[in-house]
Design an enzyme around this catalytic site. Structure first.
Site, short mmCIF file in Angstrom:
data_model
loop_
_atom_site.label_atom_id
_atom_site.label_comp_id
_atom_site.label_asym_id
_atom_site.label_seq_id
_atom_site.Cartn_x
_atom_site.Cartn_y
_atom_site.Cartn_z
N SER A 287 50.94 35.61 45.17
CA SER A 287 50.79 34.23 44.57
C SER A 287 51.59 32.89 44.81
O SER A 287 51.44 31.90 45.12
CB SER A 287 50.52 34.22 43.05
OG SER A 287 49.42 35.13 42.91
N ASP B 106 44.00 41.18 38.40
CA ASP B 106 44.47 41.83 39.69
C ASP B 106 44.53 43.15 39.57
O ASP B 106 44.41 44.06 40.26
CB ASP B 106 45.17 41.01 40.30
CG ASP B 106 44.70 39.82 41.13
OD1 ASP B 106 43.40 39.52 41.17
OD2 ASP B 106 45.37 38.80 41.40
N SER C 36 41.40 30.44 35.22
CA SER C 36 41.58 31.19 36.67
C SER C 36 42.59 29.91 37.15
O SER C 36 42.54 28.74 37.27
CB SER C 36 39.96 30.72 37.38
OG SER C 36 40.34 30.57 38.84
N GLY D 83 41.81 34.55 49.46
CA GLY D 83 40.89 33.45 48.66
C GLY D 83 41.62 32.45 48.05
O GLY D 83 41.46 31.30 47.85
N ARG E 215 42.85 46.17 47.21
CA ARG E 215 43.46 46.83 45.85
C ARG E 215 42.46 48.21 45.60
O ARG E 215 43.09 49.06 44.72
CB ARG E 215 43.25 45.80 44.57
CG ARG E 215 44.25 44.74 45.04
CD ARG E 215 44.60 43.96 43.65
NE ARG E 215 45.04 42.50 43.81
CZ ARG E 215 46.51 42.39 44.07
NH1 ARG E 215 47.22 43.54 44.10
NH2 ARG E 215 46.84 41.09 44.32
N ARG F 29 34.68 43.96 42.03
CA ARG F 29 35.60 45.22 41.85
C ARG F 29 34.93 46.02 40.72
O ARG F 29 35.23 47.18 40.55
CB ARG F 29 37.01 44.77 41.48
CG ARG F 29 37.58 44.34 42.73
CD ARG F 29 39.03 44.01 42.33
NE ARG F 29 39.63 43.52 43.39
CZ ARG F 29 40.69 42.90 43.81
NH1 ARG F 29 41.14 42.23 42.56
NH2 ARG F 29 41.38 42.69 44.86
N GLN G 86 43.23 29.92 40.01
CA GLN G 86 42.91 29.39 41.45
C GLN G 86 42.28 28.00 41.21
O GLN G 86 42.44 27.07 41.93
CB GLN G 86 42.01 30.37 42.32
CG GLN G 86 42.73 31.53 42.88
CD GLN G 86 41.91 32.40 43.65
OE1 GLN G 86 40.68 32.29 44.10
NE2 GLN G 86 42.46 33.58 44.07
N ARG H 164 32.45 34.92 49.04
CA ARG H 164 33.18 34.66 47.77
C ARG H 164 32.79 33.21 47.14
O ARG H 164 32.50 32.30 48.07
CB ARG H 164 34.71 34.79 47.75
CG ARG H 164 35.08 36.19 47.88
CD ARG H 164 36.47 36.48 47.85
NE ARG H 164 37.26 37.20 49.05
CZ ARG H 164 38.39 37.28 49.33
NH1 ARG H 164 39.19 36.39 48.75
NH2 ARG H 164 38.61 38.04 50.48
N ARG I 10 52.03 29.32 47.19
CA ARG I 10 52.07 28.15 46.71
C ARG I 10 53.52 27.66 47.45
O ARG I 10 53.49 26.48 47.74
CB ARG I 10 52.30 28.41 45.15
CG ARG I 10 51.07 28.51 44.55
CD ARG I 10 51.27 29.25 43.43
NE ARG I 10 50.12 29.28 42.29
CZ ARG I 10 48.98 29.97 42.50
NH1 ARG I 10 49.30 31.00 43.17
NH2 ARG I 10 48.03 29.87 41.64
#
Length: 428
Positions: free
Chosen positions: A21, A317, A167, A93, A390, A348, A169, A122, A25
Protein backbone atom coordinates in the site's frame (compact mmCIF):
# COMPACT_ATOMS: atom_id res chain seq x y z
CA UNK A 1 -8.55 -29.36 15.33
CA UNK A 2 -5.64 -29.79 12.92
CA UNK A 3 -2.25 -30.48 14.45
CA UNK A 4 0.99 -29.07 12.97
CA UNK A 5 3.34 -31.61 11.46
CA UNK A 6 6.52 -29.51 11.68
CA UNK A 7 8.38 -27.78 14.50
CA UNK A 8 10.69 -24.80 14.81
CA UNK A 9 13.70 -26.14 16.68
CA UNK A 10 15.47 -22.80 17.00
CA UNK A 11 14.55 -19.11 16.96
CA UNK A 12 14.29 -18.00 13.33
CA UNK A 13 14.49 -14.46 11.91
CA UNK A 14 12.88 -13.37 8.64
CA UNK A 15 12.14 -10.19 6.68
CA UNK A 16 9.15 -9.65 4.41
CA UNK A 17 8.98 -7.25 1.44
CA UNK A 18 8.02 -3.60 1.71
CA UNK A 19 4.43 -2.56 2.34
CA UNK A 20 2.48 -2.74 -0.93
CA UNK A 21 0.00 0.00 0.00
CA UNK A 22 2.76 2.46 0.92
CA UNK A 23 4.88 1.47 -2.11
CA UNK A 24 2.03 2.44 -4.46
CA UNK A 25 1.49 5.70 -2.60
CA UNK A 26 5.19 6.60 -2.59
CA UNK A 27 5.09 6.63 -6.41
CA UNK A 28 1.95 8.76 -6.52
CA UNK A 29 3.29 11.29 -4.03
CA UNK A 30 6.59 11.47 -5.90
CA UNK A 31 4.53 12.35 -8.98
CA UNK A 32 2.59 15.03 -7.09
CA UNK A 33 5.79 16.54 -5.71
CA UNK A 34 8.40 18.60 -7.51
CA UNK A 35 12.04 17.55 -7.76
CA UNK A 36 14.14 14.66 -6.54
CA UNK A 37 12.91 11.96 -4.16
CA UNK A 38 14.30 8.68 -2.87
CA UNK A 39 12.29 5.56 -2.08
CA UNK A 40 13.82 2.84 0.12
CA UNK A 41 12.15 -0.47 1.01
CA UNK A 42 9.98 -0.37 -2.13
CA UNK A 43 8.15 -3.62 -2.84
CA UNK A 44 9.62 -4.84 -6.12
CA UNK A 45 6.57 -6.96 -6.79
CA UNK A 46 4.60 -6.80 -10.01
CA UNK A 47 1.82 -4.56 -8.65
CA UNK A 48 3.88 -1.56 -7.45
CA UNK A 49 6.29 -1.92 -10.38
CA UNK A 50 3.34 -1.57 -12.77
CA UNK A 51 2.32 1.65 -11.01
CA UNK A 52 5.88 2.94 -11.15
CA UNK A 53 6.17 2.20 -14.88
CA UNK A 54 2.85 3.89 -15.62
CA UNK A 55 4.11 7.14 -14.11
CA UNK A 56 7.45 6.83 -15.89
CA UNK A 57 5.41 6.96 -19.10
CA UNK A 58 3.96 10.29 -17.92
CA UNK A 59 7.22 12.02 -17.05
CA UNK A 60 8.78 10.53 -13.92
CA UNK A 61 12.48 9.74 -14.18
CA UNK A 62 13.46 6.66 -12.16
CA UNK A 63 16.99 5.45 -11.39
CA UNK A 64 17.59 2.20 -9.42
CA UNK A 65 19.83 2.63 -6.35
CA UNK A 66 19.96 -0.99 -5.16
CA UNK A 67 17.39 -3.58 -4.10
CA UNK A 68 14.12 -1.82 -3.24
CA UNK A 69 15.67 1.64 -3.63
CA UNK A 70 15.03 4.21 -6.35
CA UNK A 71 15.78 7.83 -7.09
CA UNK A 72 12.66 9.44 -8.56
CA UNK A 73 12.65 12.85 -10.23
CA UNK A 74 9.30 14.51 -10.97
CA UNK A 75 8.70 17.60 -13.10
CA UNK A 76 5.81 18.41 -10.76
CA UNK A 77 2.15 17.45 -11.16
CA UNK A 78 1.36 20.32 -13.58
CA UNK A 79 4.14 19.13 -15.92
CA UNK A 80 3.21 15.47 -16.13
CA UNK A 81 2.25 14.55 -19.71
CA UNK A 82 -0.32 12.25 -21.30
CA UNK A 83 1.06 8.74 -21.93
CA UNK A 84 1.59 7.69 -25.53
CA UNK A 85 0.18 4.22 -24.83
CA UNK A 86 -2.46 2.60 -22.62
CA UNK A 87 -1.45 2.48 -18.95
CA UNK A 88 -1.23 -1.18 -17.88
CA UNK A 89 -1.59 -1.73 -14.12
CA UNK A 90 -1.40 -5.52 -14.33
CA UNK A 91 -3.17 -6.97 -11.28
CA UNK A 92 -2.86 -3.80 -9.16
CA UNK A 93 -6.30 -2.74 -7.93
CA UNK A 94 -4.75 -0.16 -5.62
CA UNK A 95 -2.59 1.15 -8.45
CA UNK A 96 -5.41 1.67 -10.93
CA UNK A 97 -7.98 3.09 -8.51
CA UNK A 98 -5.63 5.56 -6.82
CA UNK A 99 -4.04 6.59 -10.11
CA UNK A 100 -7.48 7.13 -11.65
CA UNK A 101 -8.21 9.61 -8.89
CA UNK A 102 -4.93 11.48 -9.29
CA UNK A 103 -5.11 11.68 -13.09
CA UNK A 104 -8.75 12.82 -13.03
CA UNK A 105 -7.60 16.05 -11.35
CA UNK A 106 -4.90 16.97 -13.91
CA UNK A 107 -6.46 18.88 -16.86
CA UNK A 108 -3.48 18.26 -19.15
CA UNK A 109 -3.78 14.46 -18.94
CA UNK A 110 -5.61 12.13 -21.27
CA UNK A 111 -5.16 8.44 -20.48
CA UNK A 112 -6.68 4.98 -20.69
CA UNK A 113 -6.07 2.73 -17.70
CA UNK A 114 -6.34 -1.05 -17.88
CA UNK A 115 -4.93 -4.25 -16.39
CA UNK A 116 -5.01 -8.02 -16.58
CA UNK A 117 -8.11 -10.21 -16.85
CA UNK A 118 -8.57 -10.27 -13.07
CA UNK A 119 -8.28 -6.51 -12.70
CA UNK A 120 -10.76 -5.90 -15.52
CA UNK A 121 -13.40 -7.85 -13.55
CA UNK A 122 -13.21 -5.62 -10.47
CA UNK A 123 -15.82 -2.93 -9.71
CA UNK A 124 -14.81 0.65 -10.51
CA UNK A 125 -18.13 2.50 -10.05
CA UNK A 126 -17.22 2.95 -6.38
CA UNK A 127 -14.55 5.48 -7.40
CA UNK A 128 -16.01 6.63 -10.72
CA UNK A 129 -19.30 7.93 -9.32
CA UNK A 130 -17.87 10.21 -6.60
CA UNK A 131 -15.09 11.36 -8.93
CA UNK A 132 -17.73 12.45 -11.43
CA UNK A 133 -19.48 14.38 -8.67
CA UNK A 134 -16.17 16.25 -8.22
CA UNK A 135 -16.27 17.12 -11.93
CA UNK A 136 -14.14 14.28 -13.32
CA UNK A 137 -14.48 12.95 -16.87
CA UNK A 138 -13.98 9.21 -16.31
CA UNK A 139 -15.78 6.44 -18.20
CA UNK A 140 -15.67 2.67 -18.48
CA UNK A 141 -14.63 1.92 -22.07
CA UNK A 142 -16.81 -1.20 -22.16
CA UNK A 143 -19.70 0.53 -20.40
CA UNK A 144 -19.75 -2.07 -17.60
CA UNK A 145 -18.25 -0.03 -14.72
CA UNK A 146 -15.03 -2.02 -15.10
CA UNK A 147 -11.60 -1.27 -16.55
CA UNK A 148 -10.42 -0.19 -19.07
CA UNK A 149 -11.10 3.36 -17.85
CA UNK A 150 -10.76 6.42 -20.08
CA UNK A 151 -9.90 9.68 -18.33
CA UNK A 152 -9.80 13.25 -19.57
CA UNK A 153 -8.31 15.21 -16.70
CA UNK A 154 -10.30 18.20 -15.44
CA UNK A 155 -10.03 21.04 -12.96
CA UNK A 156 -12.18 19.58 -10.18
CA UNK A 157 -14.25 21.41 -7.57
CA UNK A 158 -14.26 21.34 -3.76
CA UNK A 159 -16.03 18.23 -2.56
CA UNK A 160 -17.65 16.67 0.49
CA UNK A 161 -18.31 12.92 0.58
CA UNK A 162 -19.61 10.35 3.03
CA UNK A 163 -18.59 6.89 1.87
CA UNK A 164 -21.14 4.08 2.31
CA UNK A 165 -18.27 1.64 2.94
CA UNK A 166 -14.93 1.90 4.71
CA UNK A 167 -12.46 1.65 1.84
CA UNK A 168 -8.96 3.09 1.76
CA UNK A 169 -8.98 2.84 -2.05
CA UNK A 170 -12.10 5.00 -2.43
CA UNK A 171 -10.84 7.47 0.16
CA UNK A 172 -7.38 7.72 -1.36
CA UNK A 173 -8.66 8.05 -4.94
CA UNK A 174 -10.77 11.06 -3.97
CA UNK A 175 -8.09 12.65 -1.80
CA UNK A 176 -5.46 12.25 -4.54
CA UNK A 177 -7.86 13.84 -7.03
CA UNK A 178 -8.17 16.81 -4.67
CA UNK A 179 -4.38 17.07 -4.28
CA UNK A 180 -3.94 16.98 -8.06
CA UNK A 181 -6.54 19.71 -8.66
CA UNK A 182 -5.57 21.90 -5.65
CA UNK A 183 -9.03 21.75 -4.11
CA UNK A 184 -10.33 20.90 -0.65
CA UNK A 185 -12.07 17.67 0.27
CA UNK A 186 -14.14 16.77 3.33
CA UNK A 187 -14.38 13.01 3.81
CA UNK A 188 -16.34 10.73 6.16
CA UNK A 189 -16.40 6.94 6.35
CA UNK A 190 -18.32 4.39 8.41
CA UNK A 191 -15.25 2.81 10.04
CA UNK A 192 -11.58 3.76 10.06
CA UNK A 193 -9.87 2.34 6.96
CA UNK A 194 -6.11 2.30 6.47
CA UNK A 195 -4.77 5.85 6.58
CA UNK A 196 -1.43 5.70 4.73
CA UNK A 197 -2.54 8.49 2.40
CA UNK A 198 -3.36 10.81 5.29
CA UNK A 199 -0.05 9.97 6.98
CA UNK A 200 1.85 10.77 3.80
CA UNK A 201 0.11 14.14 3.47
CA UNK A 202 1.13 15.00 7.04
CA UNK A 203 4.68 13.75 6.43
CA UNK A 204 4.94 16.12 3.44
CA UNK A 205 3.60 19.07 5.45
CA UNK A 206 0.09 19.12 4.00
CA UNK A 207 -2.93 20.58 5.76
CA UNK A 208 -5.15 17.78 7.05
CA UNK A 209 -7.54 18.25 9.98
CA UNK A 210 -9.32 15.35 11.69
CA UNK A 211 -12.74 16.19 13.14
CA UNK A 212 -13.14 12.61 14.41
CA UNK A 213 -11.39 9.29 13.68
CA UNK A 214 -13.66 8.82 10.62
CA UNK A 215 -13.98 12.45 9.42
CA UNK A 216 -11.25 14.72 8.08
CA UNK A 217 -10.70 17.71 5.80
CA UNK A 218 -7.74 18.33 3.48
CA UNK A 219 -7.18 21.85 2.15
CA UNK A 220 -4.68 23.46 -0.25
CA UNK A 221 -2.04 24.67 -0.81
CA UNK A 222 -0.24 21.45 -1.72
CA UNK A 223 3.32 22.52 -2.45
CA UNK A 224 5.03 19.16 -2.03
CA UNK A 225 8.77 18.88 -2.62
CA UNK A 226 10.83 15.76 -3.27
CA UNK A 227 11.87 13.87 -0.14
CA UNK A 228 13.07 10.51 1.20
CA UNK A 229 10.58 7.71 1.77
CA UNK A 230 11.43 4.69 3.96
CA UNK A 231 8.87 1.92 3.55
CA UNK A 232 8.38 -0.71 6.29
CA UNK A 233 7.70 -4.40 5.76
CA UNK A 234 4.10 -5.18 4.80
CA UNK A 235 2.01 -6.51 7.70
CA UNK A 236 -0.34 -8.11 5.15
CA UNK A 237 2.63 -10.14 3.90
CA UNK A 238 3.89 -10.75 7.43
CA UNK A 239 0.44 -12.13 8.30
CA UNK A 240 1.19 -15.40 6.49
CA UNK A 241 4.24 -16.02 8.67
CA UNK A 242 2.58 -14.69 11.82
CA UNK A 243 -0.02 -17.44 11.40
CA UNK A 244 2.74 -19.91 10.55
CA UNK A 245 4.64 -18.98 13.72
CA UNK A 246 1.53 -19.34 15.89
CA UNK A 247 0.42 -22.67 14.43
CA UNK A 248 3.77 -24.42 14.04
CA UNK A 249 4.89 -26.99 16.61
CA UNK A 250 7.68 -26.50 19.15
CA UNK A 251 8.32 -23.64 21.55
CA UNK A 252 10.81 -21.39 19.74
CA UNK A 253 9.63 -17.98 18.49
CA UNK A 254 9.72 -16.61 14.96
CA UNK A 255 11.13 -13.06 14.71
CA UNK A 256 9.68 -10.99 11.85
CA UNK A 257 11.70 -7.81 11.39
CA UNK A 258 10.82 -4.25 10.40
CA UNK A 259 7.02 -4.47 10.09
CA UNK A 260 4.66 -1.52 9.61
CA UNK A 261 2.32 -1.24 12.59
CA UNK A 262 -0.08 1.42 11.39
CA UNK A 263 -3.05 1.34 13.83
CA UNK A 264 -5.46 0.96 10.90
CA UNK A 265 -3.64 -2.21 9.77
CA UNK A 266 -2.99 -4.18 12.98
CA UNK A 267 -6.42 -5.74 13.36
CA UNK A 268 -4.71 -8.99 12.37
CA UNK A 269 -2.70 -8.86 15.60
CA UNK A 270 -5.82 -8.08 17.66
CA UNK A 271 -7.77 -11.01 16.18
CA UNK A 272 -4.92 -13.50 16.55
CA UNK A 273 -4.26 -12.40 20.14
CA UNK A 274 -7.99 -12.77 20.86
CA UNK A 275 -7.65 -16.31 19.48
CA UNK A 276 -4.93 -16.99 22.06
CA UNK A 277 -1.88 -16.16 19.98
CA UNK A 278 1.24 -14.90 21.75
CA UNK A 279 2.72 -12.02 19.74
CA UNK A 280 5.16 -9.47 21.17
CA UNK A 281 6.08 -6.14 19.56
CA UNK A 282 9.67 -5.08 20.15
CA UNK A 283 11.96 -2.28 18.90
CA UNK A 284 9.09 0.14 18.15
CA UNK A 285 9.95 3.28 16.17
CA UNK A 286 8.53 5.77 13.61
CA UNK A 287 9.57 6.28 9.96
CA UNK A 288 7.86 8.67 7.50
CA UNK A 289 4.89 9.04 9.84
CA UNK A 290 4.38 5.27 10.11
CA UNK A 291 4.84 3.14 13.25
CA UNK A 292 7.28 0.25 12.81
CA UNK A 293 8.41 -2.64 14.99
CA UNK A 294 9.65 -6.23 15.10
CA UNK A 295 7.29 -9.10 15.91
CA UNK A 296 8.12 -12.08 18.14
CA UNK A 297 5.63 -14.84 17.35
CA UNK A 298 5.39 -17.88 19.64
CA UNK A 299 3.68 -21.26 18.93
CA UNK A 300 0.27 -20.99 20.60
CA UNK A 301 -2.95 -22.91 21.19
CA UNK A 302 -5.62 -21.03 19.24
CA UNK A 303 -9.37 -20.97 19.80
CA UNK A 304 -12.40 -19.63 17.96
CA UNK A 305 -13.21 -15.98 18.60
CA UNK A 306 -15.87 -13.49 17.55
CA UNK A 307 -14.45 -11.06 14.97
CA UNK A 308 -16.42 -7.85 15.42
CA UNK A 309 -17.60 -5.71 12.52
CA UNK A 310 -15.43 -2.74 13.49
CA UNK A 311 -12.29 -4.84 12.89
CA UNK A 312 -13.17 -5.86 9.33
CA UNK A 313 -11.67 -2.84 7.48
CA UNK A 314 -8.32 -3.39 9.19
CA UNK A 315 -8.16 -7.14 8.41
CA UNK A 316 -9.85 -7.31 5.01
CA UNK A 317 -6.70 -8.49 3.20
CA UNK A 318 -5.76 -10.94 5.96
CA UNK A 319 -9.03 -12.89 6.15
CA UNK A 320 -7.80 -15.73 3.89
CA UNK A 321 -4.80 -16.46 6.11
CA UNK A 322 -6.89 -15.93 9.27
CA UNK A 323 -9.12 -18.69 7.91
CA UNK A 324 -6.10 -21.01 7.85
CA UNK A 325 -5.47 -20.15 11.51
CA UNK A 326 -9.10 -21.16 12.09
CA UNK A 327 -8.36 -24.67 10.81
CA UNK A 328 -5.84 -25.05 13.66
CA UNK A 329 -8.20 -23.53 16.23
CA UNK A 330 -10.38 -25.08 18.90
CA UNK A 331 -13.99 -24.50 17.86
CA UNK A 332 -13.29 -23.56 14.25
CA UNK A 333 -13.75 -20.17 12.60
CA UNK A 334 -16.36 -17.64 11.53
CA UNK A 335 -16.18 -14.40 9.56
CA UNK A 336 -19.11 -12.06 8.81
CA UNK A 337 -19.67 -8.40 7.80
CA UNK A 338 -17.03 -8.96 5.13
CA UNK A 339 -18.93 -8.63 1.83
CA UNK A 340 -16.09 -6.39 0.63
CA UNK A 341 -14.14 -9.65 0.17
CA UNK A 342 -16.20 -10.27 -2.96
CA UNK A 343 -14.60 -7.20 -4.65
CA UNK A 344 -10.96 -8.21 -4.18
CA UNK A 345 -8.54 -9.88 -6.65
CA UNK A 346 -11.10 -12.68 -6.64
CA UNK A 347 -14.42 -13.14 -4.87
CA UNK A 348 -12.52 -14.28 -1.80
CA UNK A 349 -15.61 -15.61 -0.03
CA UNK A 350 -16.26 -17.95 -2.94
CA UNK A 351 -12.54 -18.68 -3.43
CA UNK A 352 -12.03 -19.72 0.19
CA UNK A 353 -15.28 -21.67 0.51
CA UNK A 354 -14.80 -23.66 -2.69
CA UNK A 355 -11.24 -24.64 -1.75
CA UNK A 356 -12.22 -25.51 1.82
CA UNK A 357 -14.90 -27.80 0.42
CA UNK A 358 -12.26 -29.48 -1.74
CA UNK A 359 -10.33 -30.15 1.49
CA UNK A 360 -13.49 -31.88 2.85
CA UNK A 361 -14.16 -29.06 5.30
CA UNK A 362 -17.87 -28.61 6.02
CA UNK A 363 -18.25 -24.87 5.54
CA UNK A 364 -21.34 -22.67 5.41
CA UNK A 365 -21.22 -19.71 3.02
CA UNK A 366 -23.21 -16.53 3.65
CA UNK A 367 -23.59 -13.28 1.73
CA UNK A 368 -20.92 -11.59 3.84
CA UNK A 369 -18.72 -14.45 5.08
CA UNK A 370 -18.53 -18.12 6.02
CA UNK A 371 -18.02 -20.41 9.01
CA UNK A 372 -16.92 -23.91 9.93
CA UNK A 373 -16.66 -25.91 13.11
CA UNK A 374 -13.58 -27.55 14.60
CA UNK A 375 -11.61 -29.45 11.95
CA UNK A 376 -9.89 -32.78 12.63
CA UNK A 377 -8.38 -33.49 9.21
CA UNK A 378 -8.18 -32.29 5.63
CA UNK A 379 -7.83 -34.15 2.33
CA UNK A 380 -5.14 -33.69 -0.33
CA UNK A 381 -6.48 -31.73 -3.28
CA UNK A 382 -5.65 -29.29 -6.05
CA UNK A 383 -6.17 -25.66 -5.00
CA UNK A 384 -7.76 -23.26 -7.47
CA UNK A 385 -6.13 -19.88 -6.81
CA UNK A 386 -8.55 -17.80 -8.92
CA UNK A 387 -5.61 -15.62 -10.05
CA UNK A 388 -5.37 -14.38 -6.44
CA UNK A 389 -2.02 -14.13 -4.63
CA UNK A 390 -3.49 -14.29 -1.12
CA UNK A 391 -5.46 -17.45 -1.87
CA UNK A 392 -2.29 -19.11 -3.18
CA UNK A 393 -0.14 -18.09 -0.20
CA UNK A 394 -2.77 -19.02 2.39
CA UNK A 395 -3.13 -22.59 1.18
CA UNK A 396 0.64 -22.92 0.72
CA UNK A 397 1.01 -22.12 4.45
CA UNK A 398 -1.68 -24.72 5.22
CA UNK A 399 0.12 -27.39 3.19
CA UNK A 400 3.43 -26.71 4.96
CA UNK A 401 1.92 -26.71 8.47
CA UNK A 402 -0.38 -29.70 8.01
CA UNK A 403 1.97 -31.87 5.97
CA UNK A 404 -0.94 -32.54 3.59
CA UNK A 405 0.06 -32.44 -0.06
CA UNK A 406 -1.74 -29.61 -1.87
CA UNK A 407 -1.11 -28.81 -5.51
CA UNK A 408 -1.96 -25.50 -7.19
CA UNK A 409 -3.28 -24.50 -10.60
CA UNK A 410 -0.90 -21.50 -10.70
CA UNK A 411 1.14 -19.65 -8.09
CA UNK A 412 2.65 -16.95 -10.32
CA UNK A 413 0.22 -14.43 -8.79
CA UNK A 414 2.30 -14.48 -5.59
CA UNK A 415 4.93 -12.29 -7.24
CA UNK A 416 2.44 -9.42 -7.40
CA UNK A 417 2.92 -8.81 -3.68
CA UNK A 418 5.49 -11.17 -2.14
CA UNK A 419 8.49 -12.09 -4.28
CA UNK A 420 10.54 -14.63 -2.29
CA UNK A 421 7.52 -16.04 -0.41
CA UNK A 422 8.20 -19.65 -1.38
CA UNK A 423 11.92 -19.37 -0.63
CA UNK A 424 11.11 -18.32 2.95
CA UNK A 425 8.51 -21.08 3.29
CA UNK A 426 10.98 -23.69 2.05
CA UNK A 427 13.53 -22.55 4.67
CA UNK A 428 11.16 -23.22 7.57
Amino acid sequence: MLQPQIKLNAKKEIYVPGDKSISHRSVLFCALSHGKSEIHGFLEGEDPLHTLQCFVSMGLSVTPMGKGSFQVVSPGKKNLTSPKTVLDFGNAGTGIRLSAGLLSGLPQIQATLTGDASLCKRPMARIMNPLREMGADIVSVEGNDRAPLRIQGKQLKDYSYESPIASAQIKSALVLAALASDISIDYKESEVSRDHTENMIRFLGGNIVHHSPVHFTVKPPYQFEGTKYVIPGDISSAAFYIVFGLCVGGSEPLLIKNIGLNPSRIGILTVLQNMGGKIEIVAKRVECGEEIGDLLVYPSKLKRTVITEDLIPSIIDEIPILTIAGLFSEGGFQISHAEELRAKESDRIHSMVSNLEKLSVKVKETKDGYEFGEIQSIEPTKIETFMDHRIAMSFAILSKLSGVSLTFDDTSWVDTSFPGFFEILKSM
